[in-house]
Design a protein around this motif. Structure first.
Motif, short mmCIF file in Angstrom:
data_model
loop_
_atom_site.label_atom_id
_atom_site.label_comp_id
_atom_site.label_asym_id
_atom_site.label_seq_id
_atom_site.Cartn_x
_atom_site.Cartn_y
_atom_site.Cartn_z
N PRO A 182 5.11 -31.25 -5.75
CA PRO A 182 6.36 -31.33 -4.99
C PRO A 182 6.91 -32.75 -5.03
O PRO A 182 6.19 -33.69 -5.38
N LYS A 183 8.15 -32.88 -4.67
CA LYS A 183 8.74 -34.22 -4.60
C LYS A 183 7.99 -35.03 -3.54
O LYS A 183 7.65 -34.53 -2.47
N GLU A 184 7.72 -36.28 -3.85
CA GLU A 184 6.95 -37.11 -2.93
C GLU A 184 7.71 -37.30 -1.62
O GLU A 184 8.94 -37.53 -1.62
N ALA A 185 6.99 -37.21 -0.53
CA ALA A 185 7.60 -37.36 0.79
C ALA A 185 8.18 -38.75 0.96
O ALA A 185 7.67 -39.73 0.41
N LEU A 186 9.25 -38.83 1.73
CA LEU A 186 9.89 -40.12 1.98
C LEU A 186 9.01 -40.97 2.89
O LEU A 186 8.19 -40.47 3.66
N GLU A 187 9.19 -42.28 2.78
CA GLU A 187 8.41 -43.20 3.61
C GLU A 187 8.69 -42.90 5.09
O GLU A 187 9.82 -42.68 5.49
N GLY A 188 7.62 -42.86 5.87
CA GLY A 188 7.75 -42.54 7.28
C GLY A 188 7.50 -41.08 7.58
O GLY A 188 7.40 -40.70 8.75
N ARG A 189 7.38 -40.28 6.52
CA ARG A 189 7.11 -38.86 6.72
C ARG A 189 5.80 -38.49 6.03
O ARG A 189 5.34 -39.16 5.12
N GLY A 190 5.21 -37.38 6.45
CA GLY A 190 3.99 -36.90 5.81
C GLY A 190 2.84 -37.88 5.96
O GLY A 190 2.77 -38.65 6.91
N THR A 191 1.96 -37.81 5.02
CA THR A 191 0.79 -38.70 5.05
C THR A 191 0.44 -39.15 3.65
O THR A 191 0.73 -38.45 2.66
N ILE A 192 -0.16 -40.32 3.54
CA ILE A 192 -0.55 -40.85 2.24
C ILE A 192 -1.99 -40.44 1.95
O ILE A 192 -2.88 -40.66 2.76
N ILE A 193 -2.20 -39.83 0.81
CA ILE A 193 -3.54 -39.44 0.38
C ILE A 193 -4.04 -40.45 -0.65
O ILE A 193 -3.34 -40.75 -1.62
N HIS A 194 -5.24 -40.98 -0.40
CA HIS A 194 -5.86 -41.93 -1.32
C HIS A 194 -7.02 -41.23 -2.02
O HIS A 194 -7.84 -40.57 -1.36
N VAL A 195 -7.12 -41.39 -3.31
CA VAL A 195 -8.23 -40.82 -4.08
C VAL A 195 -8.80 -41.92 -4.96
O VAL A 195 -8.07 -42.58 -5.71
N LEU A 196 -10.11 -42.13 -4.85
CA LEU A 196 -10.78 -43.14 -5.66
C LEU A 196 -11.34 -42.47 -6.91
O LEU A 196 -12.25 -41.64 -6.84
N LEU A 197 -10.78 -42.83 -8.06
CA LEU A 197 -11.25 -42.32 -9.35
C LEU A 197 -12.11 -43.39 -10.00
O LEU A 197 -11.62 -44.25 -10.71
N GLY A 198 -13.40 -43.35 -9.72
CA GLY A 198 -14.27 -44.41 -10.22
C GLY A 198 -13.97 -45.71 -9.52
O GLY A 198 -14.20 -45.85 -8.32
N ASP A 199 -13.41 -46.66 -10.25
CA ASP A 199 -13.02 -47.94 -9.67
C ASP A 199 -11.50 -48.04 -9.50
O ASP A 199 -10.98 -49.09 -9.14
N THR A 200 -10.80 -46.94 -9.78
CA THR A 200 -9.34 -46.92 -9.71
C THR A 200 -8.87 -46.11 -8.50
O THR A 200 -9.27 -44.95 -8.35
#
Length: 235
Positions: A182-200
């Motif tokens: 989906p289109k990325e949510a605008l800043e201030g809405r939704g939540t940020i998901i962080h995923v660690l791919l190895g060292d990235t």
């Protein structure tokens, strides 16, 4: 090298004497305090076992030391197997700054004959200590901590190869998965998901009603093989 070895021995004696004086001073002021013996004050056998146990979270160090000591056991008269350059890439990558790695070597009678060089003089070579070290290292390889750390390293290497191997077909697959996000949510809405791919670390903002599959598609857009392995539960 004999002179350097004498200097090393002299330094060790001065250090031990200083520690003894410090302990006596502490006891004179606090007679009821009982200090536990330092590792250096224990038997060589216990020092080796303790050092190897401390190394169980560092599989690279365990593997490097085991390989070096195996070569030394088979070739004790060849000087290159009794000399360790602390400026070498191998030492820096696997042993430098690893707790107890250098201490294990010193327990086996290695000493610093000159800056950044550990050397085992032939007169101080002790086959029994070398074999005890090899046995302890081999036992450490069987611990859950070593195995988990080893799997983590191998996973990161595999993941790095996946992220760096991007051909035309892979670019197409990644683009296809990204189009399903989906289109990325605008800043201030939704939540940020962080995923660690190895060292990235990758991150993206999602709306509250976005689905897990859409999140997985986003992860797959960074490497389609990642999604395949997740869906097959290989990872």
């Amino acid at each position: 090298q004999g002179s350097a070895g004498s200097n090393e021995l002299s330094f060790s004696c001065r250090k031990a004497a200083a520690l003894k004086r410090s302990s006596k001073k502490l006891l004179s002021h606090h007679p009821n305090v009982k200090l536990p013996p330092r590792l250096e004050e224990k038997s060589k056998e216990e020092q080796i076992l303790r050092c190897c146990d401390r190394l169980k979270f560092y599989p690279g160090a365990i593997d490097t030391l085991h390989k070096a000591l195996t070569a030394l056991e088979s070739n004790p008269k060849i000087e290159k197997f009794r000399c360790i350059d602390k400026t070498s890439l191998g030492f820096k990558r696997s042993l430098a700054n690893v707790p107890s790695a250098e201490q294990l070597l010193r327990t086996m009678n290695y000493s610093e004959v000159r800056t950044n060089t550990l050397f085992l003089d032939s007169s101080r070579f002790n086959l029994q200590l070398i074999r005890l070290g090899l046995s302890a290292l081999q036992a450490t390889k069987k611990t859950p901590e070593y195995k988990q750390a080893k799997r983590t390293i191998e996973f990161k290497i595999e993941l790095k190869n996946v992220l760096s191997s991007v051909d035309i077909a892979e670019k197409h697959a990644q683009g296809s998965l990204l189009s399903k996000c989906p289109k990325e949510a605008l800043e201030g809405r939704g939540t940020i998901i962080h995923v660690l791919l190895g060292d990235t670390m990758i991150r993206r903002r999602f709306e509250g009603d976005d689905t897990l599959q859409e999140v997985l598609n986003w992860i797959g857009s960074n490497g389609s093989i990642i999604l395949k392995k997740l869906m097959s539960r290989e990872w």
